[in-house]
Design a protein around this motif. Sequence first.
Motif, PDB file in Angstrom:
ATOM      1  N   ARG A  78      -6.473  16.045   2.068  1.00 22.24           N
ATOM      2  CA  ARG A  78      -5.752  14.845   1.841  1.00 22.24           C
ATOM      3  C   ARG A  78      -5.788  13.860   2.666  1.00 22.24           C
ATOM      4  NH1 ARG A  78       0.480  16.657   1.223  1.00 22.24           N
ATOM      5  NH2 ARG A  78       0.652  14.429   0.156  1.00 22.24           N
TER       6      ARG A  78
ATOM      7  N   SER B 251       2.447   3.652   1.240  1.00 24.06           N
ATOM      8  CA  SER B 251       2.176   3.230   2.812  1.00 24.06           C
ATOM      9  C   SER B 251       2.458   1.898   3.138  1.00 24.06           C
ATOM     10  CB  SER B 251       0.770   3.937   2.998  1.00 24.06           C
ATOM     11  OG  SER B 251      -0.112   3.355   2.119  1.00 24.06           O
TER      12      SER B 251
ATOM     13  N   GLU C 179      -0.817  20.599   6.098  1.00 18.86           N
ATOM     14  CA  GLU C 179      -0.415  19.567   5.030  1.00 18.86           C
ATOM     15  C   GLU C 179      -1.724  18.458   4.848  1.00 18.86           C
ATOM     16  OE1 GLU C 179       3.831  18.456   5.225  1.00 18.86           O
ATOM     17  OE2 GLU C 179       3.345  19.370   7.471  1.00 18.86           O
ATOM     18  N   PHE C 180      -2.517  18.333   5.888  1.00 17.63           N
ATOM     19  CA  PHE C 180      -3.416  17.478   5.755  1.00 17.63           C
ATOM     20  C   PHE C 180      -4.766  17.735   4.960  1.00 17.63           C
ATOM     21  CE2 PHE C 180      -2.002  15.209   9.778  1.00 17.63           C
ATOM     22  CZ  PHE C 180      -1.543  14.289   9.009  1.00 17.63           C
TER      23      PHE C 180
ATOM     24  N   TRP D 215       3.696   9.266   1.583  1.00 15.53           N
ATOM     25  CA  TRP D 215       2.768   9.161   0.341  1.00 15.53           C
ATOM     26  C   TRP D 215       3.515   8.150  -0.493  1.00 15.53           C
ATOM     27  CZ3 TRP D 215       5.848  10.845  -3.837  1.00 15.53           C
ATOM     28  CH2 TRP D 215       6.822  11.647  -3.307  1.00 15.53           C
TER      29      TRP D 215
ATOM     30  N   SER E 111       7.649  11.649   4.139  1.00 15.10           N
ATOM     31  CA  SER E 111       6.864  11.521   2.886  1.00 15.10           C
ATOM     32  C   SER E 111       6.183  10.009   2.926  1.00 15.10           C
ATOM     33  CB  SER E 111       8.049  11.655   1.838  1.00 15.10           C
ATOM     34  OG  SER E 111       8.358  13.099   1.834  1.00 15.10           O
TER      35      SER E 111
ATOM     36  N   TYR F  53       3.124  16.115  11.729  1.00 13.65           N
ATOM     37  CA  TYR F  53       2.468  16.841  10.265  1.00 13.65           C
ATOM     38  C   TYR F  53       1.681  17.834  10.753  1.00 13.65           C
ATOM     39  CZ  TYR F  53       2.893  14.630   5.769  1.00 13.65           C
ATOM     40  OH  TYR F  53       3.264  14.300   4.520  1.00 13.65           O
TER      41      TYR F  53
ATOM     42  N   ARG G  45      -5.725  10.689   2.458  1.00 12.90           N
ATOM     43  CA  ARG G  45      -4.908   9.524   2.319  1.00 12.90           C
ATOM     44  C   ARG G  45      -3.579   9.814   3.389  1.00 12.90           C
ATOM     45  NH1 ARG G  45      -3.283   7.866  -3.631  1.00 12.90           N
ATOM     46  NH2 ARG G  45      -2.105   6.419  -2.452  1.00 12.90           N
ATOM     47  N   MET G  46      -3.391  10.894   3.383  1.00 14.26           N
ATOM     48  CA  MET G  46      -2.133  11.089   4.329  1.00 14.26           C
ATOM     49  C   MET G  46      -2.496  10.957   5.906  1.00 14.26           C
ATOM     50  SD  MET G  46       0.512  11.688   2.800  1.00 14.26           S
ATOM     51  CE  MET G  46       1.223  11.864   4.296  1.00 14.26           C
TER      52      MET G  46
ATOM     53  N   SER H 296       7.005  15.893   8.990  1.00 16.77           N
ATOM     54  CA  SER H 296       6.221  15.710   7.798  1.00 16.77           C
ATOM     55  C   SER H 296       6.775  14.628   7.196  1.00 16.77           C
ATOM     56  CB  SER H 296       6.278  17.065   7.140  1.00 16.77           C
ATOM     57  OG  SER H 296       5.909  18.116   7.865  1.00 16.77           O
TER      58      SER H 296
END
Length: 256
Positions: A203, A173, A199-200, A170, A168, A195, A205-206, A166
């Motif tokens: 999101r 990038s 968590e996705f 963010w 970070s 990941y 962008r992640m 996971s």
Amino acid sequence: MVDTWYVDIPEFQEEQHRKVYVYLPESYQYECGKRYPVLYMFDGHNVFFDCDATYGKSWGMEEYLDFTESQIIVAAVDCNHSPDYGRLKEYAPFDFDDHAFGHIEGRGRITMDWYSSVFKRMIDERYRTKRDRQHTFIAGSSMGGLMSLYAVTVYNSVYSRAAALSPSLWTDSDKLDHMVRDSEIARGTVVYMDYGSREFSGRARMKHAFTDMAQALTDQSVFLTTRIVPGGTHSEASWERQLPFFMNTLLYGLED
């Protein structure tokens, strides 16, 4: 067993007195001529003991390594617990701005310089380690996962394998992409990156950042294992369940 001691780190300026955790396999006690690879980890307080963990739940690393009889030393150090975003600053390879945290001055280079020279030298002098790059690994989660990617790319002459759970991504990038693509990465470098699917959620962008990082590492001919963990969350309990996956990746095909 887990050996614990304290170290002063004047390079870090804040919270200099840190607790060190070092896992030694059972064989360490009776195979006196044997040397071991070393896995360095971030957020040491969360690695072994629930009583020390920030949220009362650790990775349970000692139990897993004992059960699997893994022949490896694991060395971990407490993070910076300063309320002034000490951990973010210490585990950030570069400056970044975030709407929740404001401007974060990245001190990751100071951190990795200490890990790669001072701390590694301490571990090599205290314990029977295999000191070469081939047997030196690094791992972490969240900001520690980000630092693991930083270590295995920018400090590739020291670390041959890394696990980033996971990470970070963010923080920035674009800077991370340049970090990987501009680094001299030796052939044979191994990276595990995952990941959690939860968590996705919401999101997008992640997902893009995760895919972009995987592509950058692949373009550098890294031996890459990526996973999207079914039902995975941003928590020690979830990361503990990934121990078999990332440890098998780090130890796979390792020559004695």
